[in-house]
Scaffold this motif. Structure first.
Motif: not given
Length: 290
Positions: A60-67, A69-76, A176-181, A279-286
């Motif tokens: 996944l890190h190599n994919y991110h380095d190449t593109y 972004r991370l892949p989506a869970s699935y490409y609907r 689905q359809l995500s493209a997060l960094k 489970a969350q990447r950006n909720d800002g909680e400790v």
């Protein structure tokens, strides 16, 4: 000539009582040894699962380095009954499965409606050594079995999407359809789950887990086998009671891949609020100790 028999000792056989005592001692030793052997075997299987997750993390890190972004869970594909290739397929080249990736014709063809010899290929990279499920998932249209799904976030409904227009962004890394960094994980990569385990148990009534499929979302193999949320209640927590729960056959918990590429075993007794935070990447909680 006289013979002295006084210094000779007569030989006698074991009595029945002595024989039973010896048998009992051997039985006790075996009973003590067997759990240790089983624990050693499970430790080896768990290590193999850890290595799988680390390899997936590196891919996944190599994919991110190449593109970038991370892949989506699935490409609907809305024109193809909302089916689509999954994240596991997208990282096949990074897992030394370029030939299979090319054979699937991912870049030019939609995902097949039904399984074929390509989508049924057994891939050890996506199988936990402790899982006893078959190579083909009978509960997901006989697609190739997987024991790993992306974490789409935390949601009290387990990530249920009310419509195909709902992307399912509940704070996780891939949906689905995500493209997060990686930079979108403002809580820190080491504080956010990216991939979790999904065990297969053959219709066991107390734990009816249905495993996953590596190919993506096809007819009869829904998105719950590609991505899932976590929550603190009995259904959606680790080794929960629902068929779609994040789960494993490792005693007491399941293994996760974190955003920094590390693999960690997390116990099923983890505090529900802490589980939601992870489970969350950006909720800002400790996040506390876990």
């Amino acid at each position: 000539m006289t013979h002295n028999f006084l210094g000779r000792q007569s030989r006698r056989a074991f009595t029945l009582v002595e024989l039973l005592v010896v048998i009992a001692i051997i039985g006790v030793l075996i009973a003590l040894l067997l759990p240790a052997v089983q624990q050693a075997r499970e430790a080896a299987r768990r290590m193999k699962c850890t290595n799988n997750l680390k390899q997936i993390g590196l891919a996944l890190h190599n994919y991110h380095d190449t593109y970038g972004r991370l892949p989506a869970s699935y490409y609907r594909d809305p024109d193809y009954y909302n089916r689509g290739w999954g994240w596991s397929v997208m990282i096949l080249p990074q897992l030394e499965q370029s030939n299979l990736y090319d054979a699937l014709e991912v870049s030019t063809m939609p995902i097949p409606r039904d399984p074929d010899e390509r989508t049924q290929t057994p891939l050890t990279a996506f199988r936990c050594a402790s899982d006893t499920g078959p190579d083909l998932n009978p509960d997901r249209n006989d697609q190739g079995m997987s024991n790993y799904v992306s974490i789409q976030g935390a949601d009290s409904a387990g990530g249920y999407r009310s419509s195909s227009a709902d992307l399912g962004d509940y704070g996780g890394f891939m949906f689905q359809l995500s493209a997060l960094k990686f930079r979108d994980a403002t809580d820190g990569l080491s504080n956010s789950m990216m991939v979790g385990e999904r065990a297969y148990v053959d219709k066991a009534p107390e734990r009816p887990w249905l495993g996953a499929q590596w190919v993506g979302v096809t007819y009869g193999a829904g998105y719950a086998g590609t991505m899932r949320c976590l929550w603190g209640n009995d259904d959606y927590r680790i080794n929960g009671e629902a068929t779609w729960a994040i789960s494993s056959n490792h005693p007491g918990g399941a293994q996760f891949l974190l955003g920094d590429g590390s693999a960690r075993f997390i116990g099923e007794t983890i505090n529900g609020d802490t589980l939601i935070r992870l489970a969350q990447r950006n909720d800002g909680e400790v996040i506390g100790e876990y």
